[in-house]
Design a protein around this motif. Structure first.
Motif, PDB file in Angstrom:
ATOM      1  N   LEU A 106       0.932  -1.415   0.133  1.00 45.04           N
ATOM      2  CA  LEU A 106      -0.019  -0.051   0.023  1.00 45.04           C
ATOM      3  C   LEU A 106       0.715   1.382   0.155  1.00 45.04           C
ATOM      4  O   LEU A 106       1.990   1.518   0.833  1.00 45.04           O
ATOM      5  N   ASP A 107       0.608   2.071  -0.845  1.00 39.33           N
ATOM      6  CA  ASP A 107       1.257   3.581  -0.491  1.00 39.33           C
ATOM      7  C   ASP A 107       1.158   3.905   0.865  1.00 39.33           C
ATOM      8  O   ASP A 107       0.035   4.311   1.225  1.00 39.33           O
ATOM      9  N   LYS A 108       1.990   4.596   1.577  1.00 32.91           N
ATOM     10  CA  LYS A 108       2.059   4.730   2.807  1.00 32.91           C
ATOM     11  C   LYS A 108       1.029   6.019   3.042  1.00 32.91           C
ATOM     12  O   LYS A 108       0.352   6.078   4.072  1.00 32.91           O
ATOM     13  N   TRP A 109       1.064   6.896   2.267  1.00 36.93           N
ATOM     14  CA  TRP A 109       0.290   8.257   2.514  1.00 36.93           C
ATOM     15  C   TRP A 109      -1.156   8.317   1.951  1.00 36.93           C
ATOM     16  O   TRP A 109      -1.976   8.740   2.626  1.00 36.93           O
ATOM     17  N   THR A 110      -1.588   7.366   1.188  1.00 36.08           N
ATOM     18  CA  THR A 110      -2.911   7.344   0.718  1.00 36.08           C
ATOM     19  C   THR A 110      -3.692   6.149   0.729  1.00 36.08           C
ATOM     20  O   THR A 110      -4.666   5.926   0.687  1.00 36.08           O
ATOM     21  N   GLY A 111      -2.890   4.879   0.949  1.00 34.86           N
ATOM     22  CA  GLY A 111      -3.357   3.873   1.161  1.00 34.86           C
ATOM     23  C   GLY A 111      -3.901   3.101  -0.194  1.00 34.86           C
ATOM     24  O   GLY A 111      -4.566   1.917  -0.386  1.00 34.86           O
ATOM     25  N   LYS A 112      -3.320   3.742  -1.106  1.00 35.06           N
ATOM     26  CA  LYS A 112      -3.808   3.089  -2.553  1.00 35.06           C
ATOM     27  C   LYS A 112      -2.908   1.802  -2.987  1.00 35.06           C
ATOM     28  O   LYS A 112      -1.804   1.771  -2.688  1.00 35.06           O
ATOM     29  N   LYS A 113      -3.542   1.112  -3.572  1.00 33.30           N
ATOM     30  CA  LYS A 113      -2.653  -0.431  -3.981  1.00 33.30           C
ATOM     31  C   LYS A 113      -1.564  -0.095  -4.950  1.00 33.30           C
ATOM     32  O   LYS A 113      -1.539   0.806  -5.921  1.00 33.30           O
ATOM     33  N   ILE A 157       9.445  -7.505 -24.304  1.00 35.12           N
ATOM     34  CA  ILE A 157       8.596  -7.680 -22.919  1.00 35.12           C
ATOM     35  C   ILE A 157       7.459  -6.995 -22.792  1.00 35.12           C
ATOM     36  O   ILE A 157       7.324  -5.993 -22.983  1.00 35.12           O
ATOM     37  N   TRP A 158       6.550  -7.745 -22.416  1.00 32.84           N
ATOM     38  CA  TRP A 158       5.064  -7.105 -22.333  1.00 32.84           C
ATOM     39  C   TRP A 158       4.277  -7.803 -21.093  1.00 32.84           C
ATOM     40  O   TRP A 158       4.517  -9.162 -20.784  1.00 32.84           O
ATOM     41  N   SER A 159       3.412  -7.260 -20.597  1.00 30.39           N
ATOM     42  CA  SER A 159       2.412  -8.011 -19.587  1.00 30.39           C
ATOM     43  C   SER A 159       1.126  -7.214 -19.339  1.00 30.39           C
ATOM     44  O   SER A 159       1.022  -6.126 -20.175  1.00 30.39           O
ATOM     45  N   THR A 160       0.064  -7.810 -18.938  1.00 25.52           N
ATOM     46  CA  THR A 160      -1.083  -7.270 -18.816  1.00 25.52           C
ATOM     47  C   THR A 160      -1.584  -7.430 -17.200  1.00 25.52           C
ATOM     48  O   THR A 160      -1.143  -8.252 -16.582  1.00 25.52           O
ATOM     49  N   ILE A 161      -2.314  -6.481 -16.656  1.00 26.62           N
ATOM     50  CA  ILE A 161      -2.762  -6.176 -15.411  1.00 26.62           C
ATOM     51  C   ILE A 161      -4.069  -5.797 -15.608  1.00 26.62           C
ATOM     52  O   ILE A 161      -4.484  -4.812 -16.127  1.00 26.62           O
ATOM     53  N   ARG A 162      -5.105  -6.312 -14.799  1.00 26.84           N
ATOM     54  CA  ARG A 162      -6.444  -5.747 -14.868  1.00 26.84           C
ATOM     55  C   ARG A 162      -6.847  -4.674 -14.225  1.00 26.84           C
ATOM     56  O   ARG A 162      -6.111  -4.409 -12.745  1.00 26.84           O
ATOM     57  N   ALA A 163      -7.445  -3.715 -14.568  1.00 30.05           N
ATOM     58  CA  ALA A 163      -7.763  -2.458 -13.758  1.00 30.05           C
ATOM     59  C   ALA A 163      -8.539  -2.682 -12.574  1.00 30.05           C
ATOM     60  O   ALA A 163      -8.546  -1.940 -11.569  1.00 30.05           O
ATOM     61  N   LEU A 166      -6.898  -2.935  -9.215  1.00 27.39           N
ATOM     62  CA  LEU A 166      -6.103  -1.643  -8.732  1.00 27.39           C
ATOM     63  C   LEU A 166      -7.035  -0.781  -8.021  1.00 27.39           C
ATOM     64  O   LEU A 166      -8.305  -0.887  -8.077  1.00 27.39           O
ATOM     65  N   SER A 167      -6.606   0.209  -7.332  1.00 31.54           N
ATOM     66  CA  SER A 167      -7.507   1.254  -6.832  1.00 31.54           C
ATOM     67  C   SER A 167      -8.088   1.972  -7.939  1.00 31.54           C
ATOM     68  O   SER A 167      -7.767   2.398  -8.906  1.00 31.54           O
ATOM     69  N   ASN A 256     -12.117   2.387 -15.851  1.00 34.47           N
ATOM     70  CA  ASN A 256     -12.834   1.370 -16.098  1.00 34.47           C
ATOM     71  C   ASN A 256     -12.248   0.114 -15.536  1.00 34.47           C
ATOM     72  O   ASN A 256     -11.320  -0.412 -16.016  1.00 34.47           O
ATOM     73  N   LYS A 257     -13.062  -0.566 -14.430  1.00 38.46           N
ATOM     74  CA  LYS A 257     -12.453  -1.735 -13.762  1.00 38.46           C
ATOM     75  C   LYS A 257     -12.279  -2.938 -14.858  1.00 38.46           C
ATOM     76  O   LYS A 257     -11.518  -4.041 -14.474  1.00 38.46           O
TER      77      LYS A 257
END
Length: 274
Positions: A106-113, A157-163, A166-167, A256-257
């Motif tokens: 977690l981000d220390k100041w905001t708590g975002k992932k 090099i590539w990758s994907t991550i689902r929105a 994330l926060s 958009n999640k």
């Protein structure tokens, strides 16, 4: 001097007024602040500290799915006395999840992932061909394995991550983290390394030309392939305190999640050995 005294009096008056409120009202007010503000307020008085440290406040700052994320950890997680303790732990430690392929914090100041994709979570062309790449386990890496380049003509090099993991509604900065051996031989031409971040299936409009090495760097011995033609624009890499290089390759807004975010680093034009 008089102004500073007045500000100090106003601050004390505000704290006294806050303490006069019912605990539920104080909790509602703290919910509208940030983890940093709550920690500061906990230092004002014993009464505020009890409220600020309570489990009534910290659920608002923890991700709703933090339990399921912790359950995916491949490393032991300590027992926690409070939700604040969980927040402090996750904001000061990188938790390996998904069989050690990802790191979460977690981000220390905001708590975002914050997520860190390990090499095993990336698609690296030719990575399973021992002639070009090898998988090693350096002690200085947080991941069990990293991919070490031997040589290739085609770097992709590539990758994907689902929105959705994330926060939401946050502008994320995306970084490429790598390390250079002191005796490495570079064939990276500054004109040809491309990086991009965008929505998968949509043409990347933020592709940038970047440099992964520096011609006069002690890590980079003279090479007949390197030129002094640096990109006019674009990010430059930075050497972190842990000895790894960090390069910002773009930003993405998690609107958009259902979006699938694609990250890409490639040098496929020059045809030179890297």
């Amino acid at each position: 001097m008089e102004k500073e005294k007045n500000e100090e009096v106003d601050e004390k008056s505000s704290c006294i007024s806050l303490l006069m409120l019912p605990e539920g009202c104080i909790v509602d007010i703290l919910d509208l602040t940030s983890p940093r503000d709550v920690c500061h307020l906990s230092l004002v008085s014993t009464s505020l500290c009890c409220v600020a440290d309570s489990d009534s406040v910290w659920p608002n700052f923890l991700p709703s799915d933090y339990r399921s994320i912790i359950a995916r950890s491949s490393t032991p997680i300590p027992e926690f006395r409070s939700l604040k303790d969980i927040y402090v732990y996750l904001s000061h430690n990188h938790v390996l999840i998904d069989e050690g392929h990802k790191s979460f914090s977690l981000d220390k100041w905001t708590g975002k992932k914050c997520y860190f994709l390990g090499a095993r979570d990336l698609n690296i062309v030719w990575s399973n061909t021992q002639e070009y790449w090898e998988w090693i386990s350096p002690t200085e890496s947080r991941f069990p394995e990293v991919a070490q380049l031997k040589f290739v003509w085609w770097l992709e090099i590539w990758s994907t991550i689902r929105a959705g993991i994330l926060s939401s509604l946050i502008c994320y900065a995306v970084y490429f983290v790598y390390k250079l051996n002191e005796d490495y031989y570079s064939g990276f031409d500054p004109r040809d390394v491309e990086v991009s971040v965008g929505i998968s299936g949509v043409e990347a409009k933020n592709m940038q030309i970047v440099c992964l090495t520096m011609c006069d760097s002690p890590y980079n011995p003279p090479s007949p392939y390197l030129t002094d033609d640096w990109p006019d624009h674009g990010p430059l890499f930075e050497l972190r305190d842990d000895g790894w290089f960090e390069l910002e390759i773009g930003e993405i807004f998690t609107e958009n999640k259902d979006d699938c975010i694609e990250l890409r680093v490639q040098e496929v034009k020059s045809g030179r050995i890297k």
